[in-house]
Design an enzyme around this catalytic site. Structure first.
Site, PDB file in Angstrom:
ATOM      1  N   GLU A  93       0.838  -1.207   0.000  1.00  0.00           N
ATOM      2  CA  GLU A  93       0.000   0.000   0.000  1.00  0.00           C
ATOM      3  C   GLU A  93       0.872   1.256   0.000  1.00  0.00           C
ATOM      4  OE1 GLU A  93      -2.466   1.629  -0.486  1.00  0.00           O
ATOM      5  OE2 GLU A  93      -4.176   1.245   0.822  1.00  0.00           O
ATOM      6  N   ASP A  94       0.278   2.365  -0.394  1.00  0.00           N
ATOM      7  CA  ASP A  94       1.006   3.636  -0.353  1.00  0.00           C
ATOM      8  C   ASP A  94       1.083   4.188   1.070  1.00  0.00           C
ATOM      9  OD1 ASP A  94      -1.737   4.103  -0.297  1.00  0.00           O
ATOM     10  OD2 ASP A  94      -1.749   5.545  -1.938  1.00  0.00           O
ATOM     11  N   ARG A 136       0.343  12.106  -8.727  1.00  0.00           N
ATOM     12  CA  ARG A 136       0.908  10.781  -8.440  1.00  0.00           C
ATOM     13  C   ARG A 136       2.301  10.629  -9.032  1.00  0.00           C
ATOM     14  NH1 ARG A 136      -3.364   7.554  -6.644  1.00  0.00           N
ATOM     15  NH2 ARG A 136      -5.386   7.985  -7.578  1.00  0.00           N
TER      16      ARG A 136
END
Ligand code: IMP
Ligand code: MG
Length: 174
Positions: free
Chosen positions: A99-100, A166
């Site tokens: 996950e980020d 992003r």
């Protein structure tokens, strides 16, 4: 629309990459030569997972799922929306969710529960680039994370504001 020139840098590209390399070494020593199935939580974790995976020495398999919990604003909705969660058979596999960021923890808990409910993995761990511990609403801890952050809304290196930013190689805040 936020301008890139309004962003303050929290983590430079070299700091992020150094922390990912360090995490890669730790994962290599923990799993040895065992196969590892990485599950990338799109879209935010895509940069992190591709960079992390380049440091891994065991045979690596990559899966991609798509969830969303943030709307277009700055706060987590707490509701996890599974956009695409099709996964292959993970029974007996070493699974590492990538996950980020862990924020409220709802996404992480949803995913861990989902995989445990549907498969009997050999091992299941959770790995996040960033950990925003102060915002936690459910009890969940990352098995691995690279960098701790406080309560700021971050963009870059996979993290977005309304779909943008992003692509930044660093992590910034407004
Ligand atoms: P949680 O379910 O509240 O833990 O939220 C996790 C998701 O919210 C992450 O996967 C991110 O996509 C998003 N998120 C949390 N904090 C931020 C942030 O500071 N910037 C951008 N997205 C964030
Ligand atoms: Mg995410």
């Amino acid at each position: 629309m936020i301008k890139e020139s309004d962003l303050k840098i929290l983590f430079r590209e070299d700091e992020i990459q150094a922390s990912i390399a360090k995490l890669g070494e730790k994962i290599n020593s923990d799993y040895g030569e065992e196969d590892l199935h990485l599950i990338c939580v799109l879209k935010g974790a895509v940069m992190f997972m591709t960079d992390l995976s380049k440091h891994l020495k065991m045979p690596v398999n990559m899966e991609f799922i798509r969830l969303s919990s943030y709307g277009s604003g700055f706060t987590s909705s707490g509701k996890v929306h599974a956009v695409d969660i099709s996964l292959p058979d993970l029974n007996g596999k070493n699974v590492l969710i990538v996950e980020d960021i862990i924020d409220t923890g709802h996404t992480a808990k949803f995913l861990v529960d989902f995989i445990n409910h549907n498969f009997k993995a050999k091992s299941l761990k959770f790995c996040s680039l960033l950990d925003k511990k102060i915002k936690r609403e459910v009890e969940i801890d990352a098995d691995y994370h690279c960098l701790d952050v406080d309560d700021k809304f971050l963009v870059g290196f996979g993290l977005d504001y309304d779909g943008f930013y992003r692509n930044l190689p660093y992590i910034g805040y407004i």
